[in-house]
Design an enzyme around this catalytic site. Structure first.
Site, PDB file in Angstrom:
ATOM      1  N   HIS A 216       5.829 -54.721  32.788  1.00 63.41           N
ATOM      2  CA  HIS A 216       5.864 -53.081  33.448  1.00 63.41           C
ATOM      3  C   HIS A 216       6.130 -52.252  33.095  1.00 63.41           C
ATOM      4  O   HIS A 216       7.184 -51.007  33.240  1.00 63.41           O
ATOM      5  CB  HIS A 216       3.912 -51.945  31.841  1.00 63.41           C
ATOM      6  CG  HIS A 216       3.564 -51.115  32.663  1.00 63.41           C
ATOM      7  ND1 HIS A 216       3.894 -50.299  31.037  1.00 63.41           N
ATOM      8  CD2 HIS A 216       3.728 -49.584  33.239  1.00 63.41           C
ATOM      9  CE1 HIS A 216       2.901 -49.339  31.171  1.00 63.41           C
ATOM     10  NE2 HIS A 216       3.057 -49.172  32.437  1.00 63.41           N
ATOM     11  N   GLU A 217       6.017 -52.412  35.131  1.00 60.38           N
ATOM     12  CA  GLU A 217       6.191 -51.661  35.629  1.00 60.38           C
ATOM     13  C   GLU A 217       7.828 -51.861  36.468  1.00 60.38           C
ATOM     14  O   GLU A 217       8.717 -51.322  36.621  1.00 60.38           O
ATOM     15  CB  GLU A 217       5.144 -52.290  37.137  1.00 60.38           C
ATOM     16  CG  GLU A 217       3.506 -51.598  37.130  1.00 60.38           C
ATOM     17  CD  GLU A 217       3.353 -50.081  37.412  1.00 60.38           C
ATOM     18  OE1 GLU A 217       4.214 -49.173  36.725  1.00 60.38           O
ATOM     19  OE2 GLU A 217       1.921 -50.018  36.225  1.00 60.38           O
TER      20      GLU A 217
ATOM     21  N   HIS B  66      10.127 -49.732  33.943  1.00 60.33           N
ATOM     22  CA  HIS B  66       9.896 -47.722  34.893  1.00 60.33           C
ATOM     23  C   HIS B  66      11.238 -48.520  36.807  1.00 60.33           C
ATOM     24  O   HIS B  66      11.926 -47.661  35.983  1.00 60.33           O
ATOM     25  CB  HIS B  66       8.406 -47.883  35.536  1.00 60.33           C
ATOM     26  CG  HIS B  66       7.236 -46.990  35.082  1.00 60.33           C
ATOM     27  ND1 HIS B  66       7.674 -46.261  33.922  1.00 60.33           N
ATOM     28  CD2 HIS B  66       6.312 -47.621  34.965  1.00 60.33           C
ATOM     29  CE1 HIS B  66       6.421 -45.530  34.054  1.00 60.33           C
ATOM     30  NE2 HIS B  66       5.290 -46.789  34.024  1.00 60.33           N
TER      31      HIS B  66
ATOM     32  N   GLU C 269       7.048 -43.744  30.216  1.00 61.81           N
ATOM     33  CA  GLU C 269       6.774 -44.329  29.795  1.00 61.81           C
ATOM     34  C   GLU C 269       7.093 -45.375  28.572  1.00 61.81           C
ATOM     35  O   GLU C 269       6.687 -46.409  28.113  1.00 61.81           O
ATOM     36  CB  GLU C 269       4.856 -43.796  29.330  1.00 61.81           C
ATOM     37  CG  GLU C 269       3.397 -43.976  29.060  1.00 61.81           C
ATOM     38  CD  GLU C 269       3.541 -44.971  30.877  1.00 61.81           C
ATOM     39  OE1 GLU C 269       4.024 -44.173  31.824  1.00 61.81           O
ATOM     40  OE2 GLU C 269       2.787 -46.216  31.141  1.00 61.81           O
TER      41      GLU C 269
END
Lengths: 505, 505
Positions: free
Chosen positions: B269-270, B273, B299
């Site tokens: 997830h990070e 980003h 997001e």
């Protein structure tokens, strides 16, 4: 205190605090750049550091700063200030004077020369080609001579250079103590070299895994009382300690799997620097006084822990088992005495940063003599390599085969840091003076180390050295500790006793 | 371009670059504070951040900035600017207007209320005591309403709040897409909950040592194309990614030894980003445009990698062996299909940050409906807990036993971040829209993932999303990708297909 003075003091302290806050941001940027900052971010990082540094420079040399200093230095006002503000005024004034006396254009030219010279030096060193670096070195020397003329000097131009690193210590003192030291060390080195009694050292070079060394480094830092709640340990290429502020003092080290001494004694050394910064009085935060008072006193603290604690026999009586626990068996059949002799081995080296405590100061004295002679126009840059080699042979007993292991070995001159080297040897001298003085208050020093009771040692150092930050000048600290001046005899006594004992001569 | 305009543009860009350089220093300070900064340095650190932030605020709202903006926004001048400068002017103007419209005293009061409220909220949450937090929450809501009056609004006061996080997206659109989404999700959740076909999950909670998880995280980040030369991975309590600049984008994660999914999917997830920030065009550096265009689009990128890649069956066909290599045996007797079902388990939760992809948006819709009703004065702060619990039961099917797991669970309101929550659900919606659009250009998407050929996926995202930074608004990005507006149907199609297949209903 009158209201007017009080208001002036408050405004000034506020102004200074802003500079200091920027300084702390710069310290973090520097730490990050030298620990784990990603490679591709280097250029952007330089931009950010450049922007913040210019801002600090502007604030430190602004008309507003000039105005503050004029008003605060008026006799009647100055007398009414708190001690901390008064010393802050002195520090800011010194810095202000230094910076405003150099014409802006020349300063800019100098900064450009510096940044260009560092990479040129690196290339020259790798190629062992002094000619490549020589034109820049000449310019750097000329700049420094010119700057000294702008700044002015007492008695000797080199005194002004010393003032950047060791304020209040002058050429005549250094000449005396370095001269005495050199004359005592040369025969000692000879004695050690010619002794038939030499340590066995093969086990020093057996593999010691990186992760194990890291765990050992952490344990040893805790052992000597480094506060991990006010710091952290990271890995880097050229180890350093950095005090962002007394509550955030970071240590770095490097791990050589084939020579555990690099990390072990390097960590204790940097830990010594860190203990100094961690124990500076909290009320100095927000002023330029919240850091070590000089390069030399700083070095005395790192050397104190490295040499007088980390290389103390009692330290290893206590910690040899800890070392064995982290190692992978190479010490299992090595007696404590053999281990102790091995880690205290003295061995001539052409390279300063690889040299032992017996010859280290000789490397420094050589550099000091050359720098001073350059400033006095007694020698030229052209002559440097030859004189370097001759002195090295005379002092240490070995001669460089090329300039890469001779005159080109250190980075310092490439950024114009003339006057810096003496601090290293002064650190050795101070540390031995401090150790002798400490023994009067803590005669059971060896026992304290053997038992891991470092508390009273740290308290003594905090009281006499650490807490003061820049509130006391180096000579003042030494005077208050020893009742006298800088003196090389304690260092000579320490080295003489230790190496005659170890090498039996 | 005339000389005068060119000079003006250069000066303005120089001025903005200084603000951005300070911003990068602040970003590093923030990263450091949340990764390994020593505990005792916290207060000093806040001072430094405070000093730099005030400076950024001053520069952004100064008379000089006002003057720049006045001149640059003149029609004849504006038309002659480069695209990047024009967008920079727009960004600076928006920020300037926002900040100068709030009376200084009120702003100060608000900032103090914010910092006081965060710790109060924490206490209230731990004690599950809404009454404790209520007075502050009321004040925060009142401030926000007043600020909206100062700022002005189009059609709905909530639109002005949305503008901080999702510029160009309005209440009428959100009402429509959230409404449709809610109506589709509720029966899906019911189907999953009532299905007799549930995954076996015990192996998810077996011990997975921290160091092994760290090695896995690094491998997985490399796998998806995160550039370690322009970033690094560290550990933290509340994981985040931070773009200091596109060449220095750092990822953090946390390791739960009893649930490896936290680090594994958190890191992906990070990493999503971070891929966004790493691929922003280099020529935007030094302007406020060199970061993601909105919370929602950001997001969408993290969710794209987490859900459409990291939870893709093909991803695990490829990487299940890698996982097993780093684990300590718990997967050896778990088939790929069982593993895949387990990591895609849907399970109702009262807590937003622990909820699965099926119910996540319902948590957000609930918050959005409450925030909007507060701004419309349709409900009061006193009524929040009860309405929260009712909606939770209606949407997700479970009811909080106390406010700690209900209305008090999120930090956002305690610092006045009303209008933030919708971005999370918009991110889900965008990510599914983007995925459907991508399939038209890359119909072999699943095969690319199965073969680890992410290059063309990253290039597609870079071309359509990443490179633009803030040069394009969120709605513009979605329009250019899909040819239409924000649409929840792709997300519903994705969830519907996946969960009916997995849970067989």
């Amino acid at each position: 205190m009158t209201d007017r003075v009080q208001k002036l003091e408050t405004d000034f302290r506020q102004y200074v605090k802003k500079i200091e806050d920027y300084g702390q941001a710069l310290a973090l940027l520097a730490w990050d750049s030298r620990t784990g900052a990603p490679k591709k971010g280097v250029n952007q990082r330089s931009e950010v550091i450049g922007t913040l540094s210019s801002e600090v420079f502007s604030l430190s040399t602004s008309a507003q700063m000039g105005d503050f200093l004029n008003k605060l230095r008026e006799e009647a006002v100055y007398a009414k200030l708190t001690d901390i503000t008064r010393k802050t005024v002195d520090e800011c004034y010194k810095n202000f004077e230094r910076n405003v006396k150099i014409p802006k254009e020349e300063h800019k030219e100098y900064v450009m020369l510096q940044s260009q010279s560092e990479s040129l030096w690196e290339e020259a060193k790798n190629k062992a080609d002094f000619e490549l670096f020589k034109p820049n070195l000449k310019k750097l020397v000329e700049f420094k001579k010119r700057f000294v003329r702008y700044w002015g000097y007492d008695h000797h131009p080199y005194n002004t250079l010393l003032d950047d690193y060791e304020p209040g210590v002058f050429v005549d003192t250094i000449d005396k103590v370095f001269g005495e030291l050199r004359d005592q060390l040369i025969p000692l080195v000879k004695g050690v070299t010619e002794s038939p009694h030499q340590p066995k050292t093969d086990f020093l070079y057996e593999k010691f895994p990186r992760a194990n060394q890291q765990a050992l480094s952490i344990d040893i830092l805790k052992e000597i009382g480094y506060d991990f709640e006010a710091g952290r340990l990271d890995e880097t290429v050229h180890p350093f300690a950095i005090g962002i502020n007394p509550n955030d003092v970071r240590v770095t080290t490097k791990y050589n799997e084939n020579d555990f001494r690099v990390a072990l004694f390097g960590t204790i050394h940097e830990g010594g620097h860190a203990l100094y910064e961690q124990n500076i009085a909290q009320d100095l935060i927000g002023t330029p006084l919240a850091s070590g008072t000089s390069m030399g006193i700083h070095e005395s603290q790192s050397l104190f822990w490295e040499k007088f604690v980390g290389k103390n026999y009692g330290f290893w009586e206590r910690n040899y088992d800890l070392l064995k626990k982290h190692a992978t068996g190479q010490f299992d059949h090595v007696s404590l005495d053999n281990f102790y002799f091995a880690v205290n081995q003295a061995k001539q080296s052409l390279i300063r940063i690889e040299s032992d405590e017996l010859t280290y100061c000789l490397h420094i004295i050589l550099r000091y003599e050359l720098e001073k002679a350059l400033m006095e126009d007694r020698i030229t840059v052209d002559e440097l390599p030859e004189i370097w080699n001759e002195k090295m042979e005379e002092y240490v007993g070995i001669r460089p085969q090329h300039d890469g292991e001779g005159v080109l070995q250190d980075v310092h001159w490439s950024f114009g840091a003339f006057g810096y080297f003496p601090s290293y040897a002064l650190g050795y001298i101070y540390s031995a003076q401090i150790k002798e003085a400490m023994l009067k208050d803590l005669p059971n020093f060896d026992q304290l180390v053997r038992e891991g009771e470092y508390g009273s040692i740290r308290q003594w150092l905090t009281k006499k050295v650490h807490q003061h930050g820049k509130m006391k000048k180096p000579a003042e600290i030494i005077k208050d500790i020893t009742g006298g001046g800088i003196d090389s005899k304690p260092l000579v006594r320490y080295l003489d006793e230790k190496y005659r004992r170890l090498y039996k001569f």
